[in-house]
Scaffold this motif. Sequence first.
Motif, PDB file in Angstrom:
ATOM      1  N   MET A   1      46.290  48.975  67.408  1.00  0.00           N
ATOM      2  CA  MET A   1      47.194  49.252  66.310  1.00  0.00           C
ATOM      3  C   MET A   1      47.181  48.075  65.327  1.00  0.00           C
ATOM      4  O   MET A   1      47.258  46.935  65.720  1.00  0.00           O
ATOM      5  N   GLU A   2      47.074  48.374  64.044  1.00  0.00           N
ATOM      6  CA  GLU A   2      47.020  47.332  63.026  1.00  0.00           C
ATOM      7  C   GLU A   2      48.418  46.925  62.595  1.00  0.00           C
ATOM      8  O   GLU A   2      49.325  47.746  62.532  1.00  0.00           O
ATOM      9  N   THR A   3      48.558  45.674  62.260  1.00  0.00           N
ATOM     10  CA  THR A   3      49.854  45.213  61.779  1.00  0.00           C
ATOM     11  C   THR A   3      49.880  45.268  60.259  1.00  0.00           C
ATOM     12  O   THR A   3      48.854  45.446  59.608  1.00  0.00           O
ATOM     13  N   ALA A   4      51.038  45.094  59.690  1.00  0.00           N
ATOM     14  CA  ALA A   4      51.203  45.173  58.235  1.00  0.00           C
ATOM     15  C   ALA A   4      50.387  44.099  57.515  1.00  0.00           C
ATOM     16  O   ALA A   4      49.890  44.324  56.428  1.00  0.00           O
ATOM     17  N   THR A   5      50.232  42.939  58.104  1.00  0.00           N
ATOM     18  CA  THR A   5      49.490  41.867  57.430  1.00  0.00           C
ATOM     19  C   THR A   5      48.001  42.175  57.360  1.00  0.00           C
ATOM     20  O   THR A   5      47.328  41.767  56.436  1.00  0.00           O
ATOM     21  N   GLN A   6      47.474  42.920  58.304  1.00  0.00           N
ATOM     22  CA  GLN A   6      46.064  43.259  58.297  1.00  0.00           C
ATOM     23  C   GLN A   6      45.735  44.353  57.284  1.00  0.00           C
ATOM     24  O   GLN A   6      44.647  44.395  56.746  1.00  0.00           O
ATOM     25  N   THR A   7      46.658  45.253  57.032  1.00  0.00           N
ATOM     26  CA  THR A   7      46.408  46.367  56.110  1.00  0.00           C
ATOM     27  C   THR A   7      46.954  46.100  54.710  1.00  0.00           C
ATOM     28  O   THR A   7      46.893  46.957  53.856  1.00  0.00           O
ATOM     29  N   GLU A   8      47.503  44.922  54.508  1.00  0.00           N
ATOM     30  CA  GLU A   8      48.083  44.583  53.211  1.00  0.00           C
ATOM     31  C   GLU A   8      47.018  44.605  52.117  1.00  0.00           C
ATOM     32  O   GLU A   8      45.946  44.054  52.278  1.00  0.00           O
ATOM     33  N   MET A   9      47.316  45.296  51.015  1.00  0.00           N
ATOM     34  CA  MET A   9      46.363  45.384  49.903  1.00  0.00           C
ATOM     35  C   MET A   9      46.705  44.322  48.877  1.00  0.00           C
ATOM     36  O   MET A   9      47.871  44.111  48.559  1.00  0.00           O
ATOM     37  N   ARG A  10      45.667  43.666  48.345  1.00  0.00           N
ATOM     38  CA  ARG A  10      45.872  42.664  47.304  1.00  0.00           C
ATOM     39  C   ARG A  10      46.011  43.347  45.954  1.00  0.00           C
ATOM     40  O   ARG A  10      45.237  44.227  45.618  1.00  0.00           O
ATOM     41  N   GLN A  11      46.986  42.944  45.198  1.00  0.00           N
ATOM     42  CA  GLN A  11      47.216  43.473  43.859  1.00  0.00           C
ATOM     43  C   GLN A  11      46.442  42.620  42.856  1.00  0.00           C
ATOM     44  O   GLN A  11      46.331  41.407  43.015  1.00  0.00           O
ATOM     45  N   PRO A  12      45.886  43.248  41.820  1.00  0.00           N
ATOM     46  CA  PRO A  12      45.158  42.466  40.813  1.00  0.00           C
ATOM     47  C   PRO A  12      46.104  41.533  40.072  1.00  0.00           C
ATOM     48  O   PRO A  12      47.302  41.796  39.950  1.00  0.00           O
ATOM     49  N   GLY A  13      45.540  40.434  39.578  1.00  0.00           N
ATOM     50  CA  GLY A  13      46.328  39.486  38.802  1.00  0.00           C
ATOM     51  C   GLY A  13      46.680  40.045  37.442  1.00  0.00           C
ATOM     52  O   GLY A  13      46.245  41.123  37.046  1.00  0.00           O
ATOM     53  N   ARG A  14      47.467  39.309  36.728  1.00  0.00           N
ATOM     54  CA  ARG A  14      47.903  39.723  35.393  1.00  0.00           C
ATOM     55  C   ARG A  14      46.708  39.728  34.440  1.00  0.00           C
ATOM     56  O   ARG A  14      45.909  38.800  34.418  1.00  0.00           O
ATOM     57  N   ALA A  15      46.609  40.766  33.634  1.00  0.00           N
ATOM     58  CA  ALA A  15      45.522  40.875  32.654  1.00  0.00           C
ATOM     59  C   ALA A  15      45.735  39.857  31.536  1.00  0.00           C
ATOM     60  O   ALA A  15      46.864  39.612  31.113  1.00  0.00           O
ATOM     61  N   ARG A  16      44.638  39.273  31.086  1.00  0.00           N
ATOM     62  CA  ARG A  16      44.697  38.299  29.991  1.00  0.00           C
ATOM     63  C   ARG A  16      43.866  38.809  28.825  1.00  0.00           C
ATOM     64  O   ARG A  16      42.875  39.501  29.011  1.00  0.00           O
ATOM     65  N   ALA A  17      44.279  38.435  27.631  1.00  0.00           N
ATOM     66  CA  ALA A  17      43.561  38.850  26.426  1.00  0.00           C
ATOM     67  C   ALA A  17      42.176  38.214  26.408  1.00  0.00           C
ATOM     68  O   ALA A  17      42.002  37.048  26.757  1.00  0.00           O
ATOM     69  N   LEU A  18      41.202  38.990  26.007  1.00  0.00           N
ATOM     70  CA  LEU A  18      39.838  38.489  25.920  1.00  0.00           C
ATOM     71  C   LEU A  18      39.638  37.670  24.645  1.00  0.00           C
ATOM     72  O   LEU A  18      38.970  36.645  24.650  1.00  0.00           O
ATOM     73  N   LEU A  19      40.233  38.127  23.547  1.00  0.00           N
ATOM     74  CA  LEU A  19      40.091  37.456  22.260  1.00  0.00           C
ATOM     75  C   LEU A  19      41.466  37.124  21.684  1.00  0.00           C
ATOM     76  O   LEU A  19      42.412  37.891  21.836  1.00  0.00           O
ATOM     77  N   SER A  20      41.550  36.011  20.988  1.00  0.00           N
ATOM     78  CA  SER A  20      42.807  35.643  20.335  1.00  0.00           C
ATOM     79  C   SER A  20      42.828  36.204  18.912  1.00  0.00           C
ATOM     80  O   SER A  20      41.815  36.684  18.408  1.00  0.00           O
ATOM     81  N   ASN A  21      43.973  36.123  18.276  1.00  0.00           N
ATOM     82  CA  ASN A  21      44.084  36.564  16.880  1.00  0.00           C
ATOM     83  C   ASN A  21      43.167  35.747  15.982  1.00  0.00           C
ATOM     84  O   ASN A  21      42.596  36.270  15.022  1.00  0.00           O
ATOM     85  N   GLN A  22      42.997  34.466  16.287  1.00  0.00           N
ATOM     86  CA  GLN A  22      42.099  33.618  15.500  1.00  0.00           C
ATOM     87  C   GLN A  22      40.655  34.082  15.657  1.00  0.00           C
ATOM     88  O   GLN A  22      39.873  34.006  14.717  1.00  0.00           O
ATOM     89  N   ASP A  23      40.299  34.575  16.842  1.00  0.00           N
ATOM     90  CA  ASP A  23      38.946  35.099  17.059  1.00  0.00           C
ATOM     91  C   ASP A  23      38.697  36.308  16.167  1.00  0.00           C
ATOM     92  O   ASP A  23      37.619  36.452  15.584  1.00  0.00           O
TER      93      ASP A  23
END
Length: 58
Positions: A1-23
């Motif tokens: 039987m698997e425990t909760a820590t073994q089946t825990e899914m990683r969530q993606p990090g916060r999305a960041r802008a690829l280009l700035s307004n100056q770009d």
Amino acid sequence: METATQTEMRQPGRARALLSNQDFTLLRAALASHARATEEPDELARISALYHRLGCYA
């Protein structure tokens, strides 16, 4: 039987802008310069469309 820590899914990090307004401003300036130098109507139409799309984001 698997425990909760073994089946825990990683969530993606916060999305960041690829280009700035100056770009976007720099890209639009480069496109404007290129548009003045080109004489091909098809390329000029593509440059113009991209120039205006970039303006929507800046």
